[in-house]
Motif scaffolding. Structure first.
Motif, PDB file in Angstrom:
ATOM      1  N   LYS A 166       0.806  -1.212   0.000  1.00  0.00           N
ATOM      2  CA  LYS A 166       0.000   0.000   0.000  1.00  0.00           C
ATOM      3  C   LYS A 166       0.848   1.275   0.000  1.00  0.00           C
ATOM      4  CE  LYS A 166      -3.793  -2.080   2.713  1.00  0.00           C
ATOM      5  NZ  LYS A 166      -4.946  -1.680   1.898  1.00  0.00           N
ATOM      6  N   ILE A 167       2.175   1.106   0.164  1.00  0.00           N
ATOM      7  CA  ILE A 167       3.042   2.266   0.414  1.00  0.00           C
ATOM      8  C   ILE A 167       4.010   2.492  -0.733  1.00  0.00           C
ATOM      9  CG2 ILE A 167       4.836   3.194   1.950  1.00  0.00           C
ATOM     10  CD1 ILE A 167       3.503   1.509   4.201  1.00  0.00           C
ATOM     11  N   GLY A 168       4.145   3.741  -1.128  1.00  0.00           N
ATOM     12  CA  GLY A 168       5.181   4.145  -2.072  1.00  0.00           C
ATOM     13  C   GLY A 168       6.140   5.069  -1.337  1.00  0.00           C
ATOM     14  N   LEU A 169       7.339   4.563  -1.040  1.00  0.00           N
ATOM     15  CA  LEU A 169       8.295   5.301  -0.205  1.00  0.00           C
ATOM     16  C   LEU A 169       9.425   5.887  -1.046  1.00  0.00           C
ATOM     17  CD1 LEU A 169       9.562   6.056   2.585  1.00  0.00           C
ATOM     18  CD2 LEU A 169      10.668   3.813   2.536  1.00  0.00           C
ATOM     19  N   VAL A 170       9.711   7.147  -0.824  1.00  0.00           N
ATOM     20  CA  VAL A 170      10.901   7.780  -1.403  1.00  0.00           C
ATOM     21  C   VAL A 170      11.787   8.165  -0.215  1.00  0.00           C
ATOM     22  CG1 VAL A 170      11.815   9.562  -2.912  1.00  0.00           C
ATOM     23  CG2 VAL A 170       9.491   8.695  -3.272  1.00  0.00           C
ATOM     24  N   PRO A 171      12.866   7.409   0.039  1.00  0.00           N
ATOM     25  CA  PRO A 171      13.659   7.641   1.249  1.00  0.00           C
ATOM     26  C   PRO A 171      14.461   8.927   1.193  1.00  0.00           C
ATOM     27  CG  PRO A 171      14.689   5.972  -0.113  1.00  0.00           C
ATOM     28  CD  PRO A 171      13.376   6.290  -0.761  1.00  0.00           C
ATOM     29  N   GLN A 172      14.942   9.330   2.357  1.00  0.00           N
ATOM     30  CA  GLN A 172      15.714  10.566   2.480  1.00  0.00           C
ATOM     31  C   GLN A 172      16.952  10.532   1.593  1.00  0.00           C
ATOM     32  OE1 GLN A 172      16.811  11.369   6.545  1.00  0.00           O
ATOM     33  NE2 GLN A 172      16.896  13.552   6.191  1.00  0.00           N
ATOM     34  N   LYS A 173      17.617   9.376   1.579  1.00  0.00           N
ATOM     35  CA  LYS A 173      18.765   9.200   0.687  1.00  0.00           C
ATOM     36  C   LYS A 173      18.299   8.352  -0.487  1.00  0.00           C
ATOM     37  CE  LYS A 173      23.473   7.399   0.431  1.00  0.00           C
ATOM     38  NZ  LYS A 173      24.544   6.644   1.117  1.00  0.00           N
ATOM     39  N   ALA A 174      18.231   8.944  -1.667  1.00  0.00           N
ATOM     40  CA  ALA A 174      17.737   8.223  -2.845  1.00  0.00           C
ATOM     41  C   ALA A 174      18.651   7.032  -3.146  1.00  0.00           C
ATOM     42  CB  ALA A 174      17.692   9.156  -4.042  1.00  0.00           C
ATOM     43  N   VAL A 175      18.062   5.853  -3.189  1.00  0.00           N
ATOM     44  CA  VAL A 175      18.827   4.626  -3.432  1.00  0.00           C
ATOM     45  C   VAL A 175      18.438   4.048  -4.788  1.00  0.00           C
ATOM     46  CG1 VAL A 175      19.287   2.274  -2.633  1.00  0.00           C
ATOM     47  CG2 VAL A 175      18.975   4.110  -0.974  1.00  0.00           C
ATOM     48  N   LEU A 176      19.424   3.876  -5.661  1.00  0.00           N
ATOM     49  CA  LEU A 176      19.216   3.211  -6.945  1.00  0.00           C
ATOM     50  C   LEU A 176      20.071   1.955  -6.970  1.00  0.00           C
ATOM     51  CD1 LEU A 176      19.336   6.247  -9.427  1.00  0.00           C
ATOM     52  CD2 LEU A 176      17.322   5.173  -8.406  1.00  0.00           C
ATOM     53  N   PHE A 177      19.616   0.958  -7.739  1.00  0.00           N
ATOM     54  CA  PHE A 177      20.299  -0.334  -7.775  1.00  0.00           C
ATOM     55  C   PHE A 177      21.033  -0.517  -9.099  1.00  0.00           C
ATOM     56  CE2 PHE A 177      16.756  -0.659  -4.869  1.00  0.00           C
ATOM     57  CZ  PHE A 177      17.339  -1.242  -3.747  1.00  0.00           C
ATOM     58  N   THR A 178      22.124  -1.246  -9.040  1.00  0.00           N
ATOM     59  CA  THR A 178      22.924  -1.505 -10.232  1.00  0.00           C
ATOM     60  C   THR A 178      22.060  -2.166 -11.305  1.00  0.00           C
ATOM     61  OG1 THR A 178      24.837  -1.848  -8.810  1.00  0.00           O
ATOM     62  CG2 THR A 178      25.029  -2.610 -11.083  1.00  0.00           C
ATOM     63  N   GLY A 179      22.162  -1.669 -12.515  1.00  0.00           N
ATOM     64  CA  GLY A 179      21.369  -2.203 -13.631  1.00  0.00           C
ATOM     65  C   GLY A 179      21.131  -1.096 -14.635  1.00  0.00           C
ATOM     66  N   ASP A 180      19.869  -0.892 -15.002  1.00  0.00           N
ATOM     67  CA  ASP A 180      19.527   0.233 -15.881  1.00  0.00           C
ATOM     68  C   ASP A 180      18.315   0.960 -15.302  1.00  0.00           C
ATOM     69  OD1 ASP A 180      17.276  -1.300 -16.611  1.00  0.00           O
ATOM     70  OD2 ASP A 180      18.364  -2.218 -18.271  1.00  0.00           O
ATOM     71  N   ILE A 181      17.924   2.050 -15.953  1.00  0.00           N
ATOM     72  CA  ILE A 181      16.806   2.857 -15.445  1.00  0.00           C
ATOM     73  C   ILE A 181      15.515   2.044 -15.437  1.00  0.00           C
ATOM     74  CG2 ILE A 181      15.332   4.853 -15.944  1.00  0.00           C
ATOM     75  CD1 ILE A 181      17.851   6.317 -16.900  1.00  0.00           C
ATOM     76  N   GLU A 182      15.312   1.267 -16.492  1.00  0.00           N
ATOM     77  CA  GLU A 182      14.071   0.479 -16.591  1.00  0.00           C
ATOM     78  C   GLU A 182      13.948  -0.515 -15.442  1.00  0.00           C
ATOM     79  OE1 GLU A 182      11.599  -2.313 -19.783  1.00  0.00           O
ATOM     80  OE2 GLU A 182      13.542  -1.453 -20.350  1.00  0.00           O
ATOM     81  N   SER A 183      15.028  -1.240 -15.140  1.00  0.00           N
ATOM     82  CA  SER A 183      14.969  -2.224 -14.049  1.00  0.00           C
ATOM     83  C   SER A 183      14.722  -1.543 -12.713  1.00  0.00           C
ATOM     84  CB  SER A 183      16.273  -3.039 -13.991  1.00  0.00           C
ATOM     85  OG  SER A 183      17.376  -2.222 -13.655  1.00  0.00           O
ATOM     86  N   ASN A 184      15.246  -0.339 -12.542  1.00  0.00           N
ATOM     87  CA  ASN A 184      14.990   0.397 -11.303  1.00  0.00           C
ATOM     88  C   ASN A 184      13.535   0.851 -11.218  1.00  0.00           C
ATOM     89  OD1 ASN A 184      17.399   1.323  -9.342  1.00  0.00           O
ATOM     90  ND2 ASN A 184      18.221   0.892 -11.381  1.00  0.00           N
ATOM     91  N   MET A 185      12.952   1.219 -12.338  1.00  0.00           N
ATOM     92  CA  MET A 185      11.539   1.600 -12.337  1.00  0.00           C
ATOM     93  C   MET A 185      10.646   0.393 -12.026  1.00  0.00           C
ATOM     94  SD  MET A 185      11.400   4.835 -12.792  1.00  0.00           S
ATOM     95  CE  MET A 185      12.934   4.859 -11.844  1.00  0.00           C
ATOM     96  N   ARG A 186      11.018  -0.756 -12.572  1.00  0.00           N
ATOM     97  CA  ARG A 186      10.222  -1.970 -12.338  1.00  0.00           C
ATOM     98  C   ARG A 186      10.350  -2.465 -10.891  1.00  0.00           C
ATOM     99  NH1 ARG A 186       8.036  -3.542 -17.015  1.00  0.00           N
ATOM    100  NH2 ARG A 186       9.110  -2.994 -18.949  1.00  0.00           N
ATOM    101  N   TYR A 187      11.279  -1.886 -10.152  1.00  0.00           N
ATOM    102  CA  TYR A 187      11.362  -2.196  -8.729  1.00  0.00           C
ATOM    103  C   TYR A 187      10.094  -1.741  -8.018  1.00  0.00           C
ATOM    104  CZ  TYR A 187      14.566  -3.734  -5.060  1.00  0.00           C
ATOM    105  OH  TYR A 187      15.186  -4.462  -4.073  1.00  0.00           O
ATOM    106  N   GLY A 188       9.488  -0.671  -8.549  1.00  0.00           N
ATOM    107  CA  GLY A 188       8.236  -0.183  -7.983  1.00  0.00           C
ATOM    108  C   GLY A 188       7.041  -1.000  -8.439  1.00  0.00           C
ATOM    109  N   LYS A 189       7.058  -1.419  -9.726  1.00  0.00           N
ATOM    110  CA  LYS A 189       5.966  -2.242 -10.270  1.00  0.00           C
ATOM    111  C   LYS A 189       6.575  -3.172 -11.307  1.00  0.00           C
ATOM    112  CE  LYS A 189       1.455  -1.913 -12.582  1.00  0.00           C
ATOM    113  NZ  LYS A 189       0.494  -0.999 -13.233  1.00  0.00           N
ATOM    114  N   GLU A 190       6.604  -4.453 -10.979  1.00  0.00           N
ATOM    115  CA  GLU A 190       7.336  -5.422 -11.791  1.00  0.00           C
ATOM    116  C   GLU A 190       6.815  -5.531 -13.215  1.00  0.00           C
ATOM    117  OE1 GLU A 190       8.941 -10.043 -11.347  1.00  0.00           O
ATOM    118  OE2 GLU A 190       7.768  -9.112  -9.753  1.00  0.00           O
ATOM    119  N   ASN A 191       5.500  -5.471 -13.366  1.00  0.00           N
ATOM    120  CA  ASN A 191       4.905  -5.660 -14.696  1.00  0.00           C
ATOM    121  C   ASN A 191       4.523  -4.333 -15.366  1.00  0.00           C
ATOM    122  OD1 ASN A 191       2.858  -5.032 -12.945  1.00  0.00           O
ATOM    123  ND2 ASN A 191       1.425  -6.611 -13.652  1.00  0.00           N
TER     124      ASN A 191
END
Length: 574
Positions: free
Chosen positions: A407-432
């Motif tokens: 139910k929660i969409g969190l944007v933390p104080q320190k923005a954390v991105l994961f190794t990969g590409d922009i698309e894979s990081n976006m799909r972290y929020g919604k896989e499909n």
């Protein structure tokens, strides 16, 4: 150590194969000296060449079989030890994934990394050593003694003196090494922590020109580890030469006593040669056991540290029968207080407020007033000490963590991105998520322009931690990742701090229609980020110093007025 060994049950078939093949291999090796004795006494002494060729060929066949069995044993033992290490790392990682921030604080990130890597390697090594040597050594020891006694019982009495000395040596050195190895692993934790801080904080270190200070810290930790490691290895280094000395003295004693037996006709030359080989096999079995006992203390220390993680009970767990709230979304804090473990007083105290779907609640206050701690109560990163947090009328402790966090969409104080590409990081929020949904989220978050400008678009590389993006770009990508989820509760933890005023204003304007059906919480330092909020909560030293709209608070709340005066001009305040 034994608690970890119980997890080897699933490898029983492979272990049984290793035991059986090792037993056959050792029997073959134990039979070789007897065959050599027969060649000397029956072949060479009596001049029977055919017997020599026949027995020698049989010895070659046994030796070839032993080599083949050894290859199979090494392969199976390696598969078992590596497979067990893989499963152990999986279990540790899965356990750590279920930890709350409270458990992370207890163990420490650097220590968890060491336990998942170095400590698991120590367990892998000892399992391999045990399968190879600890199985072979007792069989060879007992078999060697039996065969030596069968060749000459009187001469075998030498082992009554030698074996207790070897046993005391192994137990004494092993017992002394165990606490030293525990200390060594702690020193490795410290070294890892210093290295990690030095690497992650390299920009700050260089900016303040503190390279020499960090180097001094590293050298201190490195030398501390090196001194302890040298001490342990110096102790264990004594074992090999002492055992070799005992082995050589035993050989001299066997030859000296055996020569007297041969001279008076009570022993044959072939028997003495076989006895010497059996003596060497017995001594080698002790050498193998000593090698295992060198690894066992260190593995024991590692096993203790791994068990500490695996047996650590998570303080935040799902209820037996979780409840689910219903729409419309509601968020309520009811007399919530919380203190960190070991803290003298609560970080937040008696916090109460309500928010409905479509409302924006802003939280503002000085540094250390408890803003980030407060929002950490919602996704249950920490559990409240007293009071309760309710989502859709249900206490969050009565909901499953997975359902709550969906139910929660969190944007933390320190923005954390994961190794990969922009698309894979976006799909972290919604896989499909579709490509259209990703671009829409990027556009709302004011990130579309710089993503489009890149030659690879959504496939643009994201380095570890997103270090190839600026602070503002990382924040906008983190906001887009939360938006694409379309959650019931948005939490923005000081997520606009790296944005310029124009981008901040445009982003908040685009966010408003997107969050009409959701509760929005904004933690902010800047007045301009909260002026349009339906409720503004002013925190001071963990307590609510005021709640109201911007207009209400600027008229009646002193702390809010002070924040305004520190950020806005007189004209803007008016």
């Amino acid at each position: 150590m034994m608690r970890l060994m119980k997890r080897l049950k699933s490898y029983w078939l492979g272990i049984a194969v290793v035991l059986l093949l090792t037993f056959i291999q050792v029997l073959g090796q134990l039979y070789l000296p007897t065959l050599m004795s027969n060649i000397v006494d029956k072949g060479i002494v009596q001049g029977d060449k055919s017997y020599i060729w026949k027995t020698g060929s049989f010895m070659l066949l046994i030796s070839a079989g032993a080599v083949l069995l050894s290859v199979i044993i090494v392969y199976v033992a390696s598969r078992i030890s590596m497979g067990f290490g893989r499963e152990l790392r999986d279990k540790i990682f899965n356990q750590v994934e279920n930890f709350s921030l409270q458990e992370f604080n207890k163990v420490g990130t650097a220590s968890l990394i060491t336990r998942t890597t170095n400590d698991v390697v120590q367990i892998q090594n000892v399992i391999y050593m045990m399968l190879r040597m600890m199985v072979m050594a007792p069989i060879m020891l007992i078999g060697g003694i039996i065969m030596a006694v069968s060749h000459d019982a009187k001469l075998s009495l030498i082992f009554v003196v030698v074996l207790p000395i070897l046993l005391l040596l192994v137990i004494g050195l092993g017992g002394k090494a165990m606490p030293m190895f525990k200390n060594l692993q702690k020193k490795m934790d410290k070294l890892n922590r210093v290295i990690r801080e030095g690497l992650t904080g390299i920009r700050v270190i260089r900016a303040f020109n503190r390279n020499k200070d960090e180097l001094a810290k590293f050298e201190e930790a490195n030398n501390d580890y090196a001194v302890t490691a040298i001490g342990v290895n110096r102790l264990l280094a004594l074992m090999s030469p002492i055992m070799m000395l005992i082995m050589n003295l035993t050989s001299i004693a066997v030859i000296w006593i055996g020569s007297h037996f041969i001279s008076n006709g009570s022993m044959m030359v072939g028997d003495l040669m076989a006895f010497i080989q059996y003596a060497m096999q017995i001594m080698m079995s002790f050498m193998m056991l000593s090698a295992v006992f060198i690894f066992i203390p260190r593995a024991g220390a590692s096993a203790e540290r791994i068990n500490e993680v695996l047996e650590m009970q998570a303080e935040i767990i799902d209820p037996a029968t979780p409840k689910n709230g219903e729409k419309p979304t509601r968020l309520e804090f009811d007399q919530v207080s919380f203190r960190y473990e070991g803290a003298e007083k609560p970080v937040i105290e008696n916090i109460s407020f309500k928010a409905q779907a479509g409302e924006t609640v802003a939280i503002i206050g000085s540094t250390g007033s408890g803003k980030s701690t407060l929002i950490n109560m919602i996704p249950r990163f920490y559990d409240v000490e007293t009071g309760c947090v309710k989502v859709d009328g249900i206490d969050v402790r009565e909901m499953s963590q997975a359902a709550l966090r969906e139910k929660i969409g969190l944007v933390p104080q320190k923005a954390v991105l994961f190794t990969g590409d922009i698309e894979s990081n976006m799909r972290y929020g919604k896989e499909n998520a579709t490509e259209e949904e990703i671009w829409e989220a990027l556009e709302i978050a004011q990130a579309k322009n710089f993503v489009e400008r890149g030659s690879k678009g959504l496939q643009a590389r994201v380095e570890q931690g997103g270090n190839n993006f600026s602070g503002g770009q990382k924040q906008r990508l983190a906001i887009a990742r939360a938006l694409i989820r379309k959650p019931d509760i948005y939490i923005f933890d000081d997520s606009f701090s790296a944005l310029d005023f124009k981008t901040d204003a445009e982003l908040r304007k685009r966010l408003k229609p997107e969050t009409e059906d959701a509760v929005t919480l904004i933690v902010a330092q800047r007045i301009t980020s909260v002026v349009d909020a339906d409720q503004i909560i002013v925190l001071n030293e963990g307590k609510i110093a005021g709640i109201g709209t911007h207009e209400e608070l600027k008229e009646s709340n002193e702390i809010y007025q002070e924040i305004m005066r520190s950020q806005l001009s007189e004209e803007e305040i008016a």
